[in-house]
Design a protein around this motif. Structure first.
Motif, short mmCIF file in Angstrom:
data_model
loop_
_atom_site.label_atom_id
_atom_site.label_comp_id
_atom_site.label_asym_id
_atom_site.label_seq_id
_atom_site.Cartn_x
_atom_site.Cartn_y
_atom_site.Cartn_z
N MET A 189 0.84 -1.19 0.00
CA MET A 189 0.00 0.00 0.00
C MET A 189 0.88 1.26 0.00
O MET A 189 2.05 1.21 0.38
CB MET A 189 -0.91 -0.01 1.22
N ARG A 190 0.24 2.37 -0.39
CA ARG A 190 0.98 3.61 -0.59
C ARG A 190 0.58 4.68 0.42
O ARG A 190 -0.58 4.75 0.83
CB ARG A 190 0.78 4.12 -2.01
N ALA A 191 1.55 5.51 0.77
CA ALA A 191 1.30 6.60 1.70
C ALA A 191 2.17 7.79 1.32
O ALA A 191 3.19 7.63 0.62
CB ALA A 191 1.61 6.18 3.13
N MET A 192 1.76 8.97 1.77
CA MET A 192 2.57 10.18 1.60
C MET A 192 2.86 10.79 2.96
O MET A 192 1.96 10.94 3.79
CB MET A 192 1.86 11.20 0.72
N ILE A 193 4.13 11.11 3.19
CA ILE A 193 4.54 11.86 4.37
C ILE A 193 4.82 13.29 3.93
O ILE A 193 5.61 13.53 3.01
CB ILE A 193 5.80 11.26 5.01
N LEU A 194 4.16 14.24 4.57
CA LEU A 194 4.35 15.66 4.25
C LEU A 194 5.51 16.19 5.08
O LEU A 194 5.42 16.28 6.30
CB LEU A 194 3.06 16.42 4.55
N ALA A 195 6.60 16.55 4.41
CA ALA A 195 7.84 16.88 5.13
C ALA A 195 8.51 18.14 4.60
O ALA A 195 9.71 18.34 4.80
CB ALA A 195 8.82 15.70 5.03
N ILE B 17 6.29 4.68 -0.03
CA ILE B 17 6.09 5.95 0.66
C ILE B 17 6.66 7.10 -0.18
O ILE B 17 7.84 7.09 -0.56
CB ILE B 17 6.77 5.93 2.03
N MET B 18 5.83 8.08 -0.46
CA MET B 18 6.26 9.32 -1.11
C MET B 18 6.47 10.38 -0.03
O MET B 18 5.64 10.54 0.86
CB MET B 18 5.20 9.80 -2.11
N ALA C 43 2.05 14.96 -6.56
CA ALA C 43 2.47 13.56 -6.55
C ALA C 43 1.37 12.63 -7.03
O ALA C 43 1.42 11.42 -6.79
CB ALA C 43 2.90 13.17 -5.12
N GLU C 44 0.40 13.15 -7.73
CA GLU C 44 -0.79 12.39 -8.12
C GLU C 44 -0.45 11.10 -8.85
O GLU C 44 -1.04 10.03 -8.59
CB GLU C 44 -1.70 13.26 -9.00
N ASP C 45 0.50 11.14 -9.76
CA ASP C 45 0.83 9.96 -10.56
C ASP C 45 1.32 8.78 -9.71
O ASP C 45 1.18 7.62 -10.09
CB ASP C 45 1.90 10.30 -11.60
N PHE C 46 1.89 9.08 -8.55
CA PHE C 46 2.43 8.04 -7.68
C PHE C 46 1.33 7.13 -7.13
O PHE C 46 1.54 5.96 -6.88
CB PHE C 46 3.20 8.69 -6.52
N PHE C 47 0.12 7.70 -6.96
CA PHE C 47 -0.92 6.97 -6.25
C PHE C 47 -1.83 6.16 -7.16
O PHE C 47 -2.64 5.37 -6.70
CB PHE C 47 -1.73 7.95 -5.38
N LYS C 48 -1.72 6.35 -8.46
CA LYS C 48 -2.43 5.52 -9.43
C LYS C 48 -3.92 5.42 -9.08
O LYS C 48 -4.59 6.40 -8.90
CB LYS C 48 -1.76 4.15 -9.53
N ALA D 9 -10.13 9.66 -6.35
CA ALA D 9 -11.03 10.70 -6.86
C ALA D 9 -10.82 12.04 -6.16
O ALA D 9 -11.28 13.07 -6.65
CB ALA D 9 -12.48 10.25 -6.71
N ILE D 10 -10.11 12.04 -5.02
CA ILE D 10 -9.85 13.31 -4.32
C ILE D 10 -9.06 14.28 -5.21
O ILE D 10 -9.19 15.50 -5.09
CB ILE D 10 -9.09 13.05 -2.99
N PHE D 11 -8.26 13.72 -6.12
CA PHE D 11 -7.43 14.59 -6.98
C PHE D 11 -8.27 15.47 -7.90
O PHE D 11 -7.81 16.52 -8.34
CB PHE D 11 -6.45 13.74 -7.79
N GLU D 12 -9.49 15.05 -8.18
CA GLU D 12 -10.36 15.85 -9.04
C GLU D 12 -10.75 17.17 -8.37
O GLU D 12 -11.17 18.12 -9.05
CB GLU D 12 -11.63 15.06 -9.38
N LEU D 13 -10.60 17.26 -7.05
CA LEU D 13 -11.00 18.45 -6.31
C LEU D 13 -9.82 19.39 -6.02
O LEU D 13 -10.01 20.44 -5.41
CB LEU D 13 -11.65 18.05 -4.99
#
Length: 350
Positions: free
Chosen positions: A1-7, A49-50, A92-97, A179-183
C-alpha cells in the motif's frame, strides 16, 4: 500500500531548533520523529512511501535514503516552493495511481492503528476519512462535528474564541480515494483544512471521521516537543526506544562511561559514547544524545541534549533543550532555555 509523508515545512514554531535541522529530523529520544512514522507505516503495510521535500530537504533524503533499512521504498518529491498540504499531494498524483492511500504529517508522533483507520474508510465507502483526536485546546487544529454514522457534518480550521464548537480535532492523518485529486487544482497553493474539506461538505461528498484514543502529537512547538519526551520515557507511546533498558526506566546505548560518584535518576535515556563525569547528576525526564558529555559537578534535569552536546562543569540545566554540538558554559544555571549554534549548518546524518 501507498502513503505520503508531508515533510516540506519550515518548522518555524520550533525555531531556533529548526534553523539548521528540518522538523522531520528533530530527535525524539535520539531518533528523528519521522523515523517513528516510517516504522509505523511499514508495520501497517504502507511500504511504498512518497515524501515531499523543501526546507533542508537534502538532510532528510540523506538520512533515510531509499528506506530499505526500515523495509520501505521511499520516493522523494523535491519542491521549489511550498504548495500547501493538498497542493503537494496533487503534485504527486501519478504516484498513487488508482488505489486507496494514506497521508500523514512528517512531524507527527503517533501509535495510531492505521489498519483500523483504513478499515473504517472502506466500510463507510468514504472518499476521504480524517483521523480525529480529542484535544484540550482546539484553537490550533481543524475541528469537526459528526453524525451518528461518523459522517462529518461540520468542519472549521483553527477556530478562535466563541466559534469553537467541538474539541474533536483533525490529526492530519487522512485516507483518500484517488477521486480526491479531481478536487485539487494543478500548481496552486492548496490546503485540506481551508479548501478541500469545506468543498467536500459543500458538495455533500462522503467525508467521514475516525475517532481514535491512540497517542498523537504534532511536534510543532517547544512545549509539545518536551512533552513527547516525557510521554516516551513514561511508556505512553507504543514506539520503540532504540536503546537497551539497563534497569526500569533507564535506557543506555553503547560505550557509556559513568563515574561511580555520578547520580543517574529515572526515567532517563542516554545515547552512545556518552561520558558522565565525577559528581554529575542526570536526573528525571532527561534524554542525552550520542557523543555527549556531562562534566564534573553538572546537573541535567528534565532536559534534552542533542548529539554532541557538552554540559560543562558545575552547570545546572533544568527544562532545557541543548542543540547539536553545543557547549553549555561552566558555572551557569539555566532554566527553560533553548541553547543552539545559530550559525552552524549541519549536513551530516543525525
Amino acid at each position: 500500500m501507498r502513503a505520503m509523508i508531508l515533510a516540506a515545512g519550515v518548522g518555524s514554531r520550533l525555531d531556533p531548533l529548526t534553523r539548521n535541522v528540518p522538523k522531520p529530523l528533530v530527535p525524539i529520544v535520539n531518533r528523528p520523529v519521522m523515523e517513528y512514522l516510517i516504522e509505523l507505516l511499514v508495520r501497517h503495510g504502507f511500504t511504498e512511501i512518497m515524501v515531499n521535500l523543501h526546507y533542508l530537504g537534502d538532510q532528510i533524503a540523506a538520512y533515510f535514503e531509499d528506506g530499505s533499512r526500515w523495509g520501505a521504498h521511499i520516493h522523494w518529491a523535491y519542491e521549489d516552493r511550498l504548495w500547501g498540504d493538498a497542493g503537494s499531494l496533487k503534485r504527486a498524483e501519478d504516484f498513487f495511481k488508482d488505489e486507496t492511500f494514506l497521508v500523514i504529517g512528517g512531524d507527527d508522533l503517533t501509535d495510531m492503528d492505521l489498519s483500523r483507520l483504513l478499515k473504517t474508510h472502506r466500510e463507510k465507502k468514504a472518499l476521504a476519512t480524517i483521523a480525529l483526536s480529542i484535544v484540550d485546546d482546539p484553537s490550533e487544529y481543524g475541528i469537526v462535528l459528526m453524525n451518528e454514522e461518523g459522517r462529518i457534518t461540520r468542519f472549521l480550521e483553527k477556530p478562535k474564541g466563541e466559534v469553537i464548537f467541538s474539541n474533536t480535532a483533525n490529526t492530519g492523518v487522512y485516507v483518500f480515494e484517488p477521486a480526491i485529486f479531481e478536487l485539487i487544482p494543478h500548481d496552486v497553493f492548496y490546503l485540506f483544512g481551508k479548501q478541500v474539506f469545506p468543498m467536500l461538505l459543500e458538495q455533500k461528498l462522503p467525508l467521514f471521521g475516525h475517532l481514535t484514543a491512540a497517542y498523537w502529537r504534532d511536534v510543532g512547538n517547544l512545549k509539545v516537543y518536551q512533552q513527547t519526551h516525557r510521554d516516551m520515557l513514561e511508556g505512553r507511546v507504543k514506539a520503540r526506544i532504540a536503546l537497551r533498558e539497563v534497569r526500569k526506566f533507564v535506557w543506555m546505548g553503547e560505550n557509556v562511561e559513568i563515574d561511580p560518584t555520578a547520580e543517574i535518576g529515572y526515567p532517563v535515556a542516554i545515547g552512545n559514547n556518552v561520558q558522565i563525569l565525577a559528581g554529575a547528576r542526570v536526573l528525571e525526564h532527561t534524554v542525552i544524545g550520542n557523543n555527549c558529555a556531562v562534566e564534573e559537578g553538572a546537573t541535567v534535569q528534565e532536559s534534552i541534549l542533542w548529539d554532541g552536546a557538552v554540559v560543562m562543569r558545575n552547570t545546572h540545566l533544568e527544562r532545557c533543550v541543548v542543540g547539536r554540538n553545543c557547549r553549555v558554559k561552566t558555572n551557569a544555571a539555566i532554566f527553560d532555555g533553548i541553547i543552539v549554534n545559530p550559525q552552524r549548518h549541519e549536513n551530516e546524518k543525525s
